[in-house]
Design a protein around this motif. Structure first.
Motif, PDB file in Angstrom:
ATOM      1  N   ARG A 139       0.817  -1.223   0.000  1.00  0.00           N
ATOM      2  CA  ARG A 139       0.000   0.000   0.000  1.00  0.00           C
ATOM      3  C   ARG A 139       0.848   1.269   0.000  1.00  0.00           C
ATOM      4  O   ARG A 139       0.311   2.365  -0.143  1.00  0.00           O
ATOM      5  CB  ARG A 139      -0.943   0.003   1.213  1.00  0.00           C
ATOM      6  CG  ARG A 139      -1.965  -1.126   1.161  1.00  0.00           C
ATOM      7  CD  ARG A 139      -3.062  -0.993   2.193  1.00  0.00           C
ATOM      8  NE  ARG A 139      -2.621  -0.666   3.521  1.00  0.00           N
ATOM      9  CZ  ARG A 139      -2.841  -1.404   4.608  1.00  0.00           C
ATOM     10  NH1 ARG A 139      -3.498  -2.540   4.506  1.00  0.00           N
ATOM     11  NH2 ARG A 139      -2.419  -1.018   5.786  1.00  0.00           N
ATOM     12  N   LEU A 140       2.150   1.150   0.169  1.00  0.00           N
ATOM     13  CA  LEU A 140       3.031   2.314   0.164  1.00  0.00           C
ATOM     14  C   LEU A 140       3.204   2.850  -1.254  1.00  0.00           C
ATOM     15  O   LEU A 140       3.107   2.096  -2.224  1.00  0.00           O
ATOM     16  CB  LEU A 140       4.413   1.952   0.718  1.00  0.00           C
ATOM     17  CG  LEU A 140       4.499   1.534   2.180  1.00  0.00           C
ATOM     18  CD1 LEU A 140       5.923   1.100   2.515  1.00  0.00           C
ATOM     19  CD2 LEU A 140       4.043   2.651   3.103  1.00  0.00           C
ATOM     20  N   SER A 141       3.509   4.125  -1.343  1.00  0.00           N
ATOM     21  CA  SER A 141       3.846   4.698  -2.647  1.00  0.00           C
ATOM     22  C   SER A 141       5.167   4.085  -3.104  1.00  0.00           C
ATOM     23  O   SER A 141       5.952   3.592  -2.278  1.00  0.00           O
ATOM     24  CB  SER A 141       3.990   6.217  -2.531  1.00  0.00           C
ATOM     25  OG  SER A 141       5.171   6.526  -1.808  1.00  0.00           O
ATOM     26  N   PRO A 142       5.437   4.114  -4.403  1.00  0.00           N
ATOM     27  CA  PRO A 142       6.728   3.590  -4.872  1.00  0.00           C
ATOM     28  C   PRO A 142       7.917   4.283  -4.203  1.00  0.00           C
ATOM     29  O   PRO A 142       8.915   3.640  -3.885  1.00  0.00           O
ATOM     30  CB  PRO A 142       6.703   3.862  -6.381  1.00  0.00           C
ATOM     31  CG  PRO A 142       5.251   3.908  -6.731  1.00  0.00           C
ATOM     32  CD  PRO A 142       4.557   4.497  -5.526  1.00  0.00           C
ATOM     33  N   GLN A 143       7.805   5.585  -3.948  1.00  0.00           N
ATOM     34  CA  GLN A 143       8.889   6.320  -3.305  1.00  0.00           C
ATOM     35  C   GLN A 143       9.080   5.861  -1.862  1.00  0.00           C
ATOM     36  O   GLN A 143      10.213   5.672  -1.406  1.00  0.00           O
ATOM     37  CB  GLN A 143       8.619   7.838  -3.338  1.00  0.00           C
ATOM     38  CG  GLN A 143       8.573   8.425  -4.723  1.00  0.00           C
ATOM     39  CD  GLN A 143       7.215   8.241  -5.426  1.00  0.00           C
ATOM     40  OE1 GLN A 143       6.224   7.805  -4.835  1.00  0.00           O
ATOM     41  NE2 GLN A 143       7.190   8.557  -6.701  1.00  0.00           N
ATOM     42  N   ASP A 144       7.980   5.709  -1.130  1.00  0.00           N
ATOM     43  CA  ASP A 144       8.080   5.260   0.261  1.00  0.00           C
ATOM     44  C   ASP A 144       8.584   3.822   0.338  1.00  0.00           C
ATOM     45  O   ASP A 144       9.370   3.475   1.220  1.00  0.00           O
ATOM     46  CB  ASP A 144       6.744   5.393   0.984  1.00  0.00           C
ATOM     47  CG  ASP A 144       6.402   6.830   1.321  1.00  0.00           C
ATOM     48  OD1 ASP A 144       7.301   7.696   1.264  1.00  0.00           O
ATOM     49  OD2 ASP A 144       5.224   7.089   1.649  1.00  0.00           O
ATOM     50  N   SER A 145       8.133   2.991  -0.596  1.00  0.00           N
ATOM     51  CA  SER A 145       8.612   1.604  -0.633  1.00  0.00           C
ATOM     52  C   SER A 145      10.113   1.561  -0.893  1.00  0.00           C
ATOM     53  O   SER A 145      10.852   0.829  -0.220  1.00  0.00           O
ATOM     54  CB  SER A 145       7.859   0.832  -1.708  1.00  0.00           C
ATOM     55  OG  SER A 145       8.259  -0.513  -1.715  1.00  0.00           O
TER      56      SER A 145
END
Length: 170
Positions: A139-145
């Motif tokens: 569920r995280l954004s690609p940047q946060d992941s």
């Protein structure tokens, strides 16, 4: 432009410390709370039907990772006193998760090892906790992941670094 993201107001590190900066207390508090709460949520997600304590699961996993161990060896790895470890292991043996056998090289000592039931129990707990974490990470954004994955080596280093020596008295 000034960076206003939380945790960017780092303080200088005391001389001799690695890294160059010491994180602000608020960031350290946030990290501690996040790790503690995430651990609790992961522990609840596994629904441990045997209701094992953190110490019991840690000892069981340590025996699995290091093979049959003498009680003294396990106590040293877990950084607890042998009598405390004996109390921790008793329910694991009673539940059939650990076995205790005479040490073939020293008849006065015993070796503890994980039983097949213990192996299956650890695998189920790990699988359930990993599934929860995987769902949340998806569920995280690609940047946060990417940021989380990039932080893994630093988080692993936190696990392996020893405690800093206490300052000299006086």
């Amino acid at each position: 432009m000034t960076d206003t993201r939380p945790g960017r107001d780092a303080l200088p590190t005391p001389s001799g410390a690695a890294g160059g900066t010491q994180p602000p207390a608020t960031a350290v508090d946030r990290l501690r709370l996040i790790v503690a709460r995430l651990y609790r949520q992961l522990a609840q997600a596994s629904g441990d039907d045997l209701d094992l304590t953190y110490a019991q699961l840690s000892a069981l996993a340590r025996v699995q990772a290091h093979g049959p161990l003498r009680l003294g060896e396990l106590a040293a790895l877990e950084q607890v006193a042998a009598p405390s470890l004996t109390r921790t292991l008793r329910p694991l043996s009673a539940a059939g998760l650990l076995s205790k056998e005479a040490d073939p090289s020293d008849g006065r000592s015993h070796l503890v090892s994980v039983t097949p039931k213990g192996e299956a129990h650890l695998e189920r707990i790990r699988r359930q906790r990993s599934e929860l974490l995987s769902r949340r990470m998806a569920r995280l954004s690609p940047q946060d992941s990417a940021a989380l994955l990039a932080a893994l080596p630093a988080l692993e280093q936190l696990l392996t670094e020893g405690e800093e020596p206490a300052p000299p008295a006086g």
